[in-house]
Scaffold this active site. Structure first.
Site, PDB file in Angstrom:
ATOM      1  N   HIS A 318       0.861  -1.231  -0.006  1.00 40.15           N
ATOM      2  CA  HIS A 318       0.032   0.291  -0.064  1.00 40.15           C
ATOM      3  C   HIS A 318       0.819   1.258   0.051  1.00 40.15           C
ATOM      4  O   HIS A 318       2.098   1.298   0.307  1.00 40.15           O
ATOM      5  CB  HIS A 318      -1.016   0.016   1.236  1.00 40.15           C
ATOM      6  CG  HIS A 318      -1.867  -1.068   1.025  1.00 40.15           C
ATOM      7  ND1 HIS A 318      -2.953  -0.958   0.377  1.00 40.15           N
ATOM      8  CD2 HIS A 318      -2.442  -2.065   2.086  1.00 40.15           C
ATOM      9  CE1 HIS A 318      -3.785  -1.889   0.510  1.00 40.15           C
ATOM     10  NE2 HIS A 318      -3.448  -2.399   1.362  1.00 40.15           N
ATOM     11  N   CYS A 360       0.051   2.748  -4.442  1.00 37.28           N
ATOM     12  CA  CYS A 360      -0.350   3.860  -4.784  1.00 37.28           C
ATOM     13  C   CYS A 360       0.385   5.059  -4.286  1.00 37.28           C
ATOM     14  O   CYS A 360       1.624   4.915  -3.292  1.00 37.28           O
ATOM     15  CB  CYS A 360      -1.618   4.003  -3.841  1.00 37.28           C
ATOM     16  SG  CYS A 360      -3.200   3.089  -4.500  1.00 37.28           S
TER      17      CYS A 360
END
Length: 498
Positions: A318, A360
């Site tokens: 992430h 991300c």
């Protein structure tokens, strides 16, 4: 009659779509935000076969602009204008302004292009300022990227640092670029820059400093005054990295709470095995473990008996709001710090170091760019292709007089032979579903199909395919777009075929 009119308009819409500046296939599909549940993919839209797939057509007007601060020498500006003419830019503007006024000048330049009323073929902007003064070039790039006349067109930015005062002669970077553009007009701009980087790189304190390019191009860009679809000359063997020795890969992947991440790991492992990499996998590392594993990887390379010729590091996790990687413990680590760690590996001096970052880099979901004014019947028939807002941009960070990149690149360790590939543009979401991420799965498909190709060119093809995907998710019914970011200080052609 209504049926005939509708059919005629549909054909006209397809023809208009075919006039996009990038010759390519329009491929549909969907991907999903990596932080959300993974619904099934929607069926792709019909494809429209176009000629010259994967290459930009730059037959329209080419416009160049030089923005320089008053401290920049006249000789630097003069050699820039010579480079523009060699590259075939018929309209060259020159403006002198303080660095603080660069944004205002670019806004005026953008309005001028939009008022022209016709699409451009290509635009080249040189921003020249004393060392360390151009601190936030992203704002300048974004200002011009929103230009309607440049939608889908390549936008090239030369971000040059310059020593104040007059210079007796132009630096290696500018002279090398000017010479190669005239001598090798068939080469793509990425090929030319790689060769220029080889000439420009300089040794300093055991490290090799080098200019850096940052690309979101979706196709090959040839600016020479030749047929852009002509055959490209084969590079000499000396222009290619020697990968005859061992190859090593390290995967650091957070699998927990990331559906599809295991599919990415399996796909990359299979690809690396095919390409001859000895692979080490660590799953669900903490933020500290990211750093420790990379340090151990470097130590193993430095102490092994047989030399290595290439290293590949895949970082999958992430991402934080400022581009940080989040370990399995939720703590942050900067990816640039990991790159800097491996760049000091003695066993890899002069060898390519590849970093793949599937994470991300923020929460923005790009709606893309489309025509701002369309008649109602165009909107009613079919929405025209949407281009990712960050696509079709090439930035080059270099020193106008010296050898290094002058510290322009934020977070850059200013070393040669490094290739970083981000799954998303700065500030944007990277997409993944239960089948894996768009970036990794497309990368594996492209490299398996053409393992003998130049990696920079293959990554441009990967970006083209990713940019053509339409992204929808359970949090949004509207289509969204994704775009890769490729950073390179490679000095030779890189081919991974085993």
């Amino acid at each position: 009659m209504a049926f005939l009119v509708s059919g005629t308009l549909r054909v006209a819409a397809q023809i208009a779509d075919a006039q996009d500046s990038l010759g390519r296939k329009v491929v549909g599909g969907t991907a999903w935000p990596s932080s959300l549940p993974a619904p099934s993919r929607a069926p792709p839209r019909p494809t429209l076969a176009l000629p010259s797939q994967g290459k930009y057509s730059v037959q329209g007007p080419r416009v160049a602009l030089t923005l320089s601060s008053p401290e920049v020498s006249a000789s630097t500006v003069a050699i820039l204008e010579s480079v523009f003419q060699t590259l075939g830019f018929e309209r060259c503007q020159r403006r002198e302004a303080s660095v603080q006024d660069f944004l205002e000048e670019l806004t005026g330049f953008r309005e001028q292009l939009d008022a022209h009323g016709a699409p451009m073929g290509c635009v080249l902007v040189a921003l020249v300022a004393p060392n360390g003064q151009l601190r936030q070039p992203q704002k300048l790039v974004r200002e011009l990227s929103g230009c309607e006349a440049l939608r889908g067109c390549p936008k090239v930015f030369l971000l040059l640092s310059s020593a104040p005062g007059a210079a007796p002669k132009p630096g290696t970077f500018l002279t090398g670029l000017s010479e190669l553009c005239g001598r090798c007009p068939h080469w793509s701009l990425l090929q030319l820059l790689t060769e220029v980087f080889c000439r420009t790189a300089g040794e300093s304190s055991g490290a090799t400093c080098c200019p850096v390019l940052q690309s979101s191009l979706r196709g090959a860009l040839c600016l020479g005054d030749v047929d852009p679809w002509g055959p490209e000359p084969e590079p000499s063997p000396s222009a290619q990295y020697d990968l005859s020795r061992d190859r090593a890969a390290l995967f650091l992947a957070v699998i927990r709470d990331r559906p599809g991440a295991q599919r990415d790991v399996e796909a990359l492992e299979g690809l690396c095995q095919t390409l001859g990499f000895e692979t080490t996998l660590r799953t669900d590392p903490t933020a500290q473990a990211f750093q420790e594993e990379l340090a151990q990887f470097q130590e193993r390379l430095d102490t092994r008996r047989s030399p290595v010729s290439c290293a590949l590091v895949a970082l999958m996790a992430h991402g934080g709001p400022q581009g940080q990687l989040l370990g399995a413990d939720g703590k942050e680590v900067r990816p640039e710090a990991l790159v800097r760690e491996l760049s000091h590996c003695r066993a890899l001096w002069g060898c390519p170091k590849i970093f793949l970052l599937q994470a991300c880099r923020g929460g923005h979901r790009d709606a893309g760019m489309g025509p701002t004014a369309l008649p109602w019947f165009w909107r009613w028939l079919r929405a025209p292709p949407v281009t990712p807002s960050h696509a079709d941009v090439l930035r080059i960070y270099a020193d106008a007089q010296g050898n290094s990149s002058g510290g322009f690149m934020p977070g850059s360790c200013d070393q040669a032979d490094i290739l970083m590939v981000y799954a998303a543009a700065e500030g944007c979401v990277a997409y993944r579903d239960e089948k894996g991420s768009d970036f990794i799965q497309t990368l594996v498909e492209v490299l398996r199909a053409t393992p003998e190709g130049d990696l920079l060119e293959l990554l441009t093809e990967v970006n083209r395919q990713v940019c053509e995907l339409d992204v929808r998710g359970p949090d949004c019914n509207e289509r969204r777009k994704a775009c890769l970011e490729i950073r390179s200080s490679l000095r030779r052609r890189l081919c991974l075929q085993a």
